[in-house]
Design a protein around this motif. Structure first.
Motif, PDB file in Angstrom:
ATOM      1  N   HIS A 240      24.264 -32.334 -42.355  1.00  0.00           N
ATOM      2  CA  HIS A 240      23.027 -32.607 -43.068  1.00  0.00           C
ATOM      3  C   HIS A 240      23.233 -33.718 -44.100  1.00  0.00           C
ATOM      4  CE1 HIS A 240      21.220 -31.810 -47.003  1.00  0.00           C
ATOM      5  NE2 HIS A 240      22.270 -31.109 -47.315  1.00  0.00           N
TER       6      HIS A 240
ATOM      7  N   HIS B  21      15.812 -30.206 -42.573  1.00  0.00           N
ATOM      8  CA  HIS B  21      16.452 -29.705 -43.801  1.00  0.00           C
ATOM      9  C   HIS B  21      15.515 -29.926 -44.977  1.00  0.00           C
ATOM     10  CE1 HIS B  21      20.469 -28.563 -45.609  1.00  0.00           C
ATOM     11  NE2 HIS B  21      19.771 -28.848 -46.685  1.00  0.00           N
TER      12      HIS B  21
ATOM     13  N   HIS C  36      25.237 -21.800 -50.078  1.00  0.00           N
ATOM     14  CA  HIS C  36      25.489 -23.207 -50.384  1.00  0.00           C
ATOM     15  C   HIS C  36      26.756 -23.324 -51.230  1.00  0.00           C
ATOM     16  CE1 HIS C  36      24.852 -27.295 -51.637  1.00  0.00           C
ATOM     17  NE2 HIS C  36      23.669 -27.368 -51.044  1.00  0.00           N
TER      18      HIS C  36
ATOM     19  N   HIS D 113      14.134 -27.828 -48.556  1.00  0.00           N
ATOM     20  CA  HIS D 113      14.205 -26.636 -49.422  1.00  0.00           C
ATOM     21  C   HIS D 113      12.818 -26.284 -49.938  1.00  0.00           C
ATOM     22  CE1 HIS D 113      18.560 -26.364 -49.278  1.00  0.00           C
ATOM     23  NE2 HIS D 113      18.596 -27.677 -49.407  1.00  0.00           N
TER      24      HIS D 113
ATOM     25  N   ASP E 127      15.475 -33.214 -47.076  1.00  0.00           N
ATOM     26  CA  ASP E 127      16.235 -32.548 -48.134  1.00  0.00           C
ATOM     27  C   ASP E 127      15.352 -32.344 -49.372  1.00  0.00           C
ATOM     28  OD1 ASP E 127      18.453 -31.220 -49.132  1.00  0.00           O
ATOM     29  OD2 ASP E 127      19.348 -33.029 -49.990  1.00  0.00           O
TER      30      ASP E 127
ATOM     31  N   GLU F 163      22.350 -22.907 -45.521  1.00  0.00           N
ATOM     32  CA  GLU F 163      23.222 -24.022 -45.754  1.00  0.00           C
ATOM     33  C   GLU F 163      24.590 -23.525 -46.200  1.00  0.00           C
ATOM     34  OE1 GLU F 163      21.344 -26.945 -48.108  1.00  0.00           O
ATOM     35  OE2 GLU F 163      23.068 -28.255 -48.210  1.00  0.00           O
TER      36      GLU F 163
HETATM   37 ZN   LIG Z   1      20.324 -28.669 -48.752  1.00  0.00          ZN
END
Ligand SMILES: [Zn+2]
Length: 262
Positions: free
Chosen positions: A158, A5, A62, A7, A208, A95
């Protein structure tokens, strides 16, 4: 190790994204999963795995983005998501998830649950695992998972924020659990208690990034090269050898995201 995970498409990596990726590979990260946060990223992200197979992606909405999207467009976005997933090239759905703090900002829990349920349906239809965000909404998530069919390809909790006691329910359903920077913090207790409760074949690593940077980078920009710090903290907490934990979590991640093994 696999960063399940990250970004990497965040604007915060705009200035030096290639260097960030090189540093990750040099640090022993052999694969990265990049979850999209919303519709305007989907088409662009689909190009990434075509360029570099070690980077795979998820497509989803998200829950923290929902307050910025008109609710009247939810169905249109989900139909587009279905189309893009059908085209292939995506390794996951997400996500997506539930975010308690977003409710006062305008994404009602009813709407979040509706959108998440559709993501779970799409994951089942396309045989993909789910990258799930759940923050201060475990009661609602548990109720949902009791009600709807579980995506057979898996669900990754996550940056798992639930308690050790809830690990049993989620693991029983078939969930995986990934942990990020907070397990390295000196005051970490809750995530480490939870991490100790996770079965070895369900444990995953993530950064993350750019959020949740591990110690000693806490408060700064995280990046996938910091993944070994998270692996080391988890290994310490579980009384395992860091190399063995890195290997086991890599195996778990490759089973969920087989495109990374190619
Ligand atoms: Zn995330």
């Amino acid at each position: 190790m696999i960063d399940t995970h990250c970004h990497l498409d965040s604007d915060r990596f705009q200035p030096d994204r290639d260097e960030v990726i090189s540093r990750a590979f040099a640090a022993g990260v052999r694969g990265i999963v990049v979850p999209a946060i919303g519709p305007d990223r989907w088409e662009r992200l689909l190009q990434w795995p075509r360029r570099l197979a070690q980077i795979q992606i998820g497509l989803g909405i998200h829950p923290q983005l929902l307050p910025e999207l008109p609710e009247s467009q939810d169905e249109r976005h989900l139909a587009r998501l279905d189309e893009l997933l059908a085209q292939g090239g995506s390794s996951a759905v997400g996500e997506c998830g539930l975010d308690g703090p977003s409710v006062p900002a305008g994404a009602s829990m009813e709407r979040q649950l509706r959108v998440l349920e559709r993501h779970l349906e799409l994951a089942r239809r396309h045989g993909l695992p789910v990258l799930l965000h759940c923050l201060r909404a475990h009661k609602e998530l548990i109720a949902l998972l009791k009600r709807v069919p579980f995506p057979e390809a898996g669900v990754v909790m996550h940056s798992y924020s639930g308690g050790a006691d809830q690990v049993r329910f989620y693991a029983g359903k078939g969930c995986h659990f990934s942990f990020a920077g907070p397990v390295t913090f000196e005051d970490a207790r809750r995530p480490l208690d939870a991490a100790r409760a996770v079965p070895a074949d369900r444990l995953l690593l993530e950064t993350d990034a750019p959020d949740q940077a591990p110690h000693p980078h806490r408060g700064g920009r995280s990046e996938p090269a910091y993944l070994p710090l998270i692996a080391a903290a988890l290994a310490r907490a579980r009384g395992e050898e860091a190399g063995a934990l890195a290997e086991a979590t890599t195996r778990n991640a490759l089973a969920l995201f087989p495109a990374l093994a190619r």
